[in-house]
Design an enzyme around this catalytic site. Sequence first.
Site, PDB file in Angstrom:
ATOM      1  N   GLU A 297       0.817  -1.220   0.000  1.00  0.00           N
ATOM      2  CA  GLU A 297       0.000   0.000   0.000  1.00  0.00           C
ATOM      3  C   GLU A 297       0.852   1.272   0.000  1.00  0.00           C
ATOM      4  O   GLU A 297       0.821   2.083   0.927  1.00  0.00           O
ATOM      5  CB  GLU A 297      -0.954   0.000   1.196  1.00  0.00           C
ATOM      6  CG  GLU A 297      -1.975  -1.121   1.133  1.00  0.00           C
ATOM      7  CD  GLU A 297      -2.867  -1.200   2.366  1.00  0.00           C
ATOM      8  OE1 GLU A 297      -3.876  -1.910   2.302  1.00  0.00           O
ATOM      9  OE2 GLU A 297      -2.538  -0.566   3.401  1.00  0.00           O
TER      10      GLU A 297
ATOM     11  N   GLU B  71      -6.942  -7.634  -0.950  1.00  0.00           N
ATOM     12  CA  GLU B  71      -7.373  -7.506   0.446  1.00  0.00           C
ATOM     13  C   GLU B  71      -8.789  -6.959   0.496  1.00  0.00           C
ATOM     14  O   GLU B  71      -9.126  -6.018  -0.224  1.00  0.00           O
ATOM     15  CB  GLU B  71      -6.484  -6.531   1.230  1.00  0.00           C
ATOM     16  CG  GLU B  71      -5.100  -7.005   1.581  1.00  0.00           C
ATOM     17  CD  GLU B  71      -4.379  -5.976   2.457  1.00  0.00           C
ATOM     18  OE1 GLU B  71      -5.060  -5.220   3.202  1.00  0.00           O
ATOM     19  OE2 GLU B  71      -3.148  -5.908   2.402  1.00  0.00           O
TER      20      GLU B  71
END
Length: 673
Positions: A153, A312
């Site tokens: 991320e 995710e």
Amino acid sequence: MPETTPRGLAGLAFGGDYNPEQWPERVWDEDVRLMREAGVTMVSVGIFSWALLEPAPGTYDFGWLDRNLDLLHANGVRVDLGTPTVVPPAWFYRAHPEALPVAADGVRLEFGSRGAICHSNADYRAAAANITTRLAERYADHPALAMWHVHNEYGVPVSACYCDSCAAHFRRWLAREYGTVEAVNEAWGTAFWGQRYSCLEEINPPRRAATVGNPAQALDYRRFADATMRENFTAERDILHRLSPGVPVTTNFMTALSQCDSVDYWAWGRETDLVTNDHYLITDGRRTHVNLAMAADLTRSVAGGAPWLLLEHSTSGVNWQPRNPAKTPGQMARNSLAHVARGSEGAMFFQWRQSRRGAEKFHSAMVPHGGTDTRVWREVTELGAAVEALAPVGGTRTEADVAVLWDWQSWWAQNLDWRPSEDHDARERADAYYEALYDHHLTVDFAHPEADLSDHPLVVVPALYLMTEAAGRNLREYVENGGTLVVSYFSGIVDEHDAVHEGPHPGALRDVLGLTVEEFSPLLPGERVRLSGPGGAGLDADVWTEFVVPRGAETVWTYADGPAAGRPAVTRHRLGRGTAWYVSTRPGAEGLAALLGQAVEDAGITPRADLPRDVEVVRRTGESGTFLFVINHTAADTEVPLDTPGTELLTGERAAGRLAVPAGAVRVVRLGG
């Protein structure tokens, strides 16, 4: 060409982040037994494990990871192997404290969280390259390896650092982008407020100043910070390509979350072998499934329309919002399969086993604190079977009806200081226009403003404050060639340097819209205006009004009151073979849906009036056939007409004429099959 699908993965991906280092090895055998029970096909491993893999400088311990990967392979579970460069070890920061990022106010952040990195720091870059090389050399040929997962991320929680190393790096970046300090002065308009520079060495990052700084400088610093993170990603990617050929490399995006607005995913999407995304529901009272659909459509668009992977999401509640409700029964499956409908090649979660310690111990997981005698676990195993049944969908592409223009750099510029109204939110307008299209049962592709739009009969521009001249020409050609365009207010105002386009507003769009805007007149909090339209129809709006002057456009709706009373509020301009609409205010949801309905008619798109609200119907098509996904987000059973009979993959039943979809359920029909 690098591979774009996980190596050795026969069907769709199902699993999640697996952190075996958090648990005694005696738990691992239970993990793989439960993975087999749940139908897990792939897990992500090693993302936060640098301190364990390299416990001291130049000292390595791969034994635990060797044993874990061997165990996963023996149990038929593929591995998305992480490079752990999002969290360097404590010993690294002790040796190199200058690798910790400095905020704009000069405060250096401390070790103890994640992502606290100065991406310009040479010592960090060298250490990241070293651990990536060590991993690639050791595991390139491991039979469990399906793909590589770089970092985690990017941009969360820190994207920009303002230290002296970044200042020097920024000057080098400016030299590459502009060549000379004179070109920088011109682009940034430094004649204003006496900000002119005589050499690049005088330029620093836009640190905290006495008042608002130069917006063009701040915008370029956002570009620089994004490019610097991307440099580090591509450096690791290239090591992996060299040492582990044939294995795809990705990094997990967060395309539609405002928490990650610092990354230009159009640029990043071109650098990954497989686009992957993380998505979490924002439970703020809105229809969360609409934001989910938007995230999936945006991720697919970043992937160029190709299949992508949801890497995710959550089985139930998260832990980082002010209030974190659990998902309702069946919602996990609906969320997961809605992503698959819109192009994902599976459904992965954070995380496999719920943590007992650390900041995310209350974040839900596939194996919750309560273990296997829980609703979450039962739904996980049911979902695993459903994902397995959808294996034929793999490799197909989602069909879209319309395009929405989206540009992260425009978003950056719009969010700088001193704009006409802080109540105007470009992201809110994008959400609102997307939701209106969703309620018309239209599937959306997102597109860069300079992209080829010819395949879409309708293009919507929710709020694109920054627009290049090239983008303006692109939209004019699109309309002239028969397209239908809808533009929201405060679009096309500035160029790529945040300089107002020469001439009247809306700069890059005034020709295609057939109008000019004399003046913006934002409304005060609580103020509303009334619009009058065809046949005496009326609707309300708030936040923004404008003094619009038609220059060829016809007036469709008029301000009935407010500062612009009697002037055009919504216009329509016929240009060439197409039509361009302009909406100069912020109508409510019903009004916006009605306005877009008129544009949908102009575009020749047949509306799906036979579908109930909050029932999604999405198609994926490819060599293996055409698959119709129907997702019922309502509490009532429904039926959906089928033009072509087929086989429903989740139940194995034949479907013809009308497809029954129970409340809260998902059905996937292989048409003609």
